[in-house]
Write a protein that holds these residues in place. Structure first.
Motif, PDB file in Angstrom:
ATOM      1  N   ALA A  49      -1.173   3.126 -48.573  1.00  0.00           N
ATOM      2  CA  ALA A  49      -1.850   3.293 -50.026  1.00  0.00           C
ATOM      3  C   ALA A  49      -1.727   4.682 -50.594  1.00  0.00           C
ATOM      4  CB  ALA A  49      -3.220   2.750 -49.988  1.00  0.00           C
ATOM      5  N   SER A  63      -6.215  -0.073 -56.065  1.00  0.00           N
ATOM      6  CA  SER A  63      -6.781  -1.349 -55.805  1.00  0.00           C
ATOM      7  C   SER A  63      -7.086  -1.374 -54.309  1.00  0.00           C
ATOM      8  CB  SER A  63      -6.096  -2.349 -56.256  1.00  0.00           C
ATOM      9  OG  SER A  63      -6.163  -2.549 -57.648  1.00  0.00           O
ATOM     10  N   THR A  64      -6.165  -1.042 -53.461  1.00  0.00           N
ATOM     11  CA  THR A  64      -6.248  -1.135 -52.001  1.00  0.00           C
ATOM     12  C   THR A  64      -7.371   0.054 -51.476  1.00  0.00           C
ATOM     13  OG1 THR A  64      -4.078  -1.682 -51.856  1.00  0.00           O
ATOM     14  CG2 THR A  64      -4.829  -0.716 -49.847  1.00  0.00           C
ATOM     15  N   LYS A  99     -10.610  -1.392 -52.589  1.00  0.00           N
ATOM     16  CA  LYS A  99     -10.990  -2.441 -51.579  1.00  0.00           C
ATOM     17  C   LYS A  99     -11.711  -1.942 -50.429  1.00  0.00           C
ATOM     18  CE  LYS A  99      -8.246  -3.925 -48.719  1.00  0.00           C
ATOM     19  NZ  LYS A  99      -7.107  -4.554 -47.961  1.00  0.00           N
ATOM     20  N   GLU A 122       2.202   5.287 -51.681  1.00  0.00           N
ATOM     21  CA  GLU A 122       2.263   4.731 -52.987  1.00  0.00           C
ATOM     22  C   GLU A 122       1.795   5.331 -54.100  1.00  0.00           C
ATOM     23  OE1 GLU A 122       1.152   0.362 -52.162  1.00  0.00           O
ATOM     24  OE2 GLU A 122       2.680   0.315 -50.781  1.00  0.00           O
ATOM     25  N   THR A 125      -4.105   0.677 -63.597  1.00  0.00           N
ATOM     26  CA  THR A 125      -4.575   0.009 -62.293  1.00  0.00           C
ATOM     27  C   THR A 125      -3.291  -0.264 -61.647  1.00  0.00           C
ATOM     28  OG1 THR A 125      -6.311  -0.763 -63.751  1.00  0.00           O
ATOM     29  CG2 THR A 125      -5.860  -1.864 -61.617  1.00  0.00           C
ATOM     30  N   VAL A 126      -3.097   0.350 -60.389  1.00  0.00           N
ATOM     31  CA  VAL A 126      -1.876   0.361 -59.728  1.00  0.00           C
ATOM     32  C   VAL A 126      -2.211  -0.398 -58.382  1.00  0.00           C
ATOM     33  CG1 VAL A 126      -0.539   2.132 -60.953  1.00  0.00           C
ATOM     34  CG2 VAL A 126      -1.728   2.348 -58.942  1.00  0.00           C
ATOM     35  N   ALA A 127      -1.516  -0.941 -57.535  1.00  0.00           N
ATOM     36  CA  ALA A 127      -1.701  -1.660 -56.313  1.00  0.00           C
ATOM     37  C   ALA A 127      -2.523  -0.715 -55.270  1.00  0.00           C
ATOM     38  CB  ALA A 127      -0.747  -2.256 -55.743  1.00  0.00           C
ATOM     39  N   SER A 128      -1.896   0.745 -55.131  1.00  0.00           N
ATOM     40  CA  SER A 128      -2.451   1.359 -54.291  1.00  0.00           C
ATOM     41  C   SER A 128      -3.963   1.823 -54.682  1.00  0.00           C
ATOM     42  CB  SER A 128      -1.718   2.730 -54.347  1.00  0.00           C
ATOM     43  OG  SER A 128      -1.597   3.340 -55.603  1.00  0.00           O
TER      44      SER A 128
END
Length: 107
Positions: A40, A97-98, A101, A43, A92-95
């Motif tokens: 994460a 969000s990870t 989480k 990225e 809001t990028v995936a990393s």
């Protein structure tokens, strides 16, 4: 405190993720896989490198380093604050969000 008895509700259950079970004298912790965290952040830094404005990129890099330290220290309030700063810089990028989480947070 009264005697409590749980019948059939949690026995032999396979509970994963961010569980929020209410009970007396319970301490919960969330284990974060080093591989997931490392991926994460890799990225995240790749996304930050795409920022064209030098000053904004440097600020985002600083915030990402601070975020990494906060994750390692399991400082949820600092993580939440830094996620907000970074979301403002790169969206809001995936990393992000990870990482959110890991702490049961949303962006």
């Amino acid at each position: 405190m009264s005697q409590r008895k749980i019948e059939g509700s949690f026995n032999h259950s396979d509970l994963k993720g961010n569980n929020a079970i209410q009970a007396d004298n319970v301490i919960q912790s969330q284990n974060i896989s080093a591989d997931e965290s490392e991926k994460a952040f890799k990225e995240l830094f790749e996304e930050i490198s795409k920022i064209s404005n030098e000053q904004q990129r440097q600020q985002a890099e600083f915030n990402a380093e601070q975020l990494k330290e906060a994750v390692e220290a399991k400082d949820k309030s600092k993580v939440q604050k830094l996620l907000g700063f970074l979301k403002g810089s790169i969206g809001t990028v995936a990393s992000l969000s990870t990482i959110a989480k890991f702490f049961g947070l949303s962006l």
